[in-house]
Design an enzyme around this catalytic site. Structure first.
Site, PDB file in Angstrom:
ATOM      1  N   ARG A  57      -2.913 -11.446   6.233  1.00 20.51           N
ATOM      2  CA  ARG A  57      -2.718 -10.852   7.560  1.00 20.51           C
ATOM      3  C   ARG A  57      -2.050  -9.491   7.535  1.00 20.51           C
ATOM      4  NH1 ARG A  57      -3.322 -15.826   7.904  1.00 20.51           N
ATOM      5  NH2 ARG A  57      -2.075 -15.699   6.034  1.00 20.51           N
ATOM      6  N   THR A  58      -0.936  -9.371   6.826  1.00 20.92           N
ATOM      7  CA  THR A  58      -0.153  -8.139   6.936  1.00 20.92           C
ATOM      8  C   THR A  58      -0.939  -6.948   6.378  1.00 20.92           C
ATOM      9  OG1 THR A  58       1.798  -9.516   6.649  1.00 20.92           O
ATOM     10  CG2 THR A  58       2.120  -7.142   6.507  1.00 20.92           C
ATOM     11  N   LYS A  80       2.590  -1.512 -16.150  1.00 17.88           N
ATOM     12  CA  LYS A  80       3.017  -0.816 -17.384  1.00 17.88           C
ATOM     13  C   LYS A  80       4.507  -0.533 -17.349  1.00 17.88           C
ATOM     14  CE  LYS A  80      -1.194   1.836 -16.894  1.00 17.88           C
ATOM     15  NZ  LYS A  80      -1.564   3.209 -16.529  1.00 17.88           N
ATOM     16  N   ARG A 117       4.874  -4.343   0.454  1.00 15.70           N
ATOM     17  CA  ARG A 117       5.366  -5.727   0.299  1.00 15.70           C
ATOM     18  C   ARG A 117       5.800  -5.903  -1.154  1.00 15.70           C
ATOM     19  NH1 ARG A 117       2.665 -11.163   2.447  1.00 15.70           N
ATOM     20  NH2 ARG A 117       3.590 -10.256   4.312  1.00 15.70           N
ATOM     21  N   HIS A 138      11.010  -9.233   7.330  1.00 18.59           N
ATOM     22  CA  HIS A 138       9.580  -8.944   7.543  1.00 18.59           C
ATOM     23  C   HIS A 138       9.473  -8.355   8.956  1.00 18.59           C
ATOM     24  CE1 HIS A 138       5.348  -9.071   7.375  1.00 18.59           C
ATOM     25  NE2 HIS A 138       5.135 -10.330   7.035  1.00 18.59           N
TER      26      HIS A 138
HETATM   27  N1   CP Z   1       2.410 -13.529   8.173  1.00 16.91           N
HETATM   28  C1   CP Z   1       2.181 -12.953   6.997  1.00 16.91           C
HETATM   29  O1   CP Z   1       3.002 -12.176   6.484  1.00 16.91           O
HETATM   30  O2   CP Z   1       0.995 -13.307   6.426  1.00 16.91           O
HETATM   31  P1   CP Z   1       0.432 -12.743   5.052  1.00 16.91           P
HETATM   32  O3   CP Z   1       1.358 -13.238   3.961  1.00 16.91           O
HETATM   33  O4   CP Z   1      -0.959 -13.278   4.935  1.00 16.91           O
HETATM   34  O5   CP Z   1       0.482 -11.247   5.131  1.00 16.91           O
END
Ligand code: CP
Length: 305
Positions: free
Chosen positions: A52-53, A81, A102, A130
């Site tokens: 999703r993100t 590396k 991320r 998040h």
């Molecule tokens: N909600 C969320 O962060 O989903 P993903 O891990 O799929 O990005």
């Protein structure tokens, strides 16, 4: 000076309200935004899996007329590396106008923000935070309930490692009359630092329980979470705790008729698929909201609003 988003509290409540308003305007008039990011590039640097993100950031940038580059796993970048996050983002700053990162390590997007010359957005760092999921959750609550205050929110599942819960609590304590019921097994309760730094400091009303049945009738929002397998030190503990809560139609018997059920997804087993057809299940509408709020955020950080 460039602006980053590392923690939800980097945004004032007024700025969050503006982002929500902008997202609602995008939903109403998407054609007005199709050229906003023409010529701009978003880099998605994902050192940890995501559906999703990452894809919603990419869809958001494309719908704004911009372009996207990046990687979806550390192994396909020079991190494999041994390149540092600092050197990676110095490099990526040469190619992109904004970065979404991320990373499994808490604080990595903060380090990135210190070293990048373009805005950095934390797209999830370890068990910490998040913030764009929280913006998604806030937009969803606003659209489902029409308000962000005067609600009772039940957070259920893995409150220890669930970074989305930590960020959501941080955001919601800034609104009036938000009560929290924290529903988890003893081993997965909310970390003390979140309780002391956020809930106690903001004098939020909260109670802790292991019983979803007890909490259910009181809730306006039920925020379900997955037990975060990837953050456990041993598999036996994960297996023992993973099915602590499974939401079924039967368990919703005592719920309010206007309950909103949210989940940041992915789900594993904690919401039965039979719940999906219940009009109170908002989690796939929540996914779509994530694209609109990220469109609003990208424009804000690129100063295109
Ligand atoms: N909600 C969320 O962060 O989903 P993903 O891990 O799929 O990005």
């Amino acid at each position: 000076m460039k602006r980053d988003l590392i923690d939800i509290r980097d945004l004032t409540p007024e700025e969050i309200d503006c982002l929500i308003e902008r997202a609602e305007d995008i939903i109403a008039s998407p054609e007005a935004y199709r050229e906003k990011c023409r010529g701009k590039k978003l880099a998605t640097l994902f050192y940890e899996p995501s559906t999703r993100t990452r894809l919603s950031f990419e869809a958001a940038m494309y719908e704004l007329g911009g372009n996207v580059l990046g990687f979806s796993e550390a192994q396909s970048s020079s991190a494999a590396k041994g390149e540092s996050v600092a050197d990676t983002v110095r490099t990526v700053s040469c190619f992109a106008d904004i970065i979404a990162m991320r990373h499994p390590k808490e604080g990595a997007p903060f380090v990135a923000a210190q070293n990048a010359s373009v805005p950095v957005i934390n797209a999830g760092d370890g068990g910490h935070s998040h913030p764009t999921q929280t913006l998604t959750d806030l937009l969803t609550i606003k659209r489902e309930k029409g308000r962000l205050g005067n609600i009772t929110v039940g957070c259920c599942g893995d409150l220890k490692f669930g970074r989305t819960v930590h960020s959501l609590i941080g955001a919601l304590t800034r609104y009036e009359n938000v009560d929290f019921i924290l529903i988890s097994p003893e081993e997965l309760t909310l970390p003390e630092h979140v309780k002391s730094d956020i809930l106690l400091k903001s004098r939020a009303r909260f109670e802790e329980t292991a019983s979803l049945e007890y909490a259910m009738p009181k809730l306006d929002i039920l925020y379900m979470t997955r037990v975060q397998r990837e953050r456990f030190f041993n598999e036996a503990d994960y297996i023992r705790l993973k099915d602590s809560y499974i939401l079924t139609p039967e368990k919703l018997a005592g719920a309010k008729s206007d309950l909103s059920i949210l989940h940041p997804l992915p789900r594993v087993n904690e919401i039965s698929v039979q719940v999906d057809s219940d009009p109170r299940a908002c989690y796939f509408r929540q996914v779509l909201n994530g694209k609109y709020i990220r469109m609003a955020l990208i424009m804000m950080l690129l100063e295109l609003l």
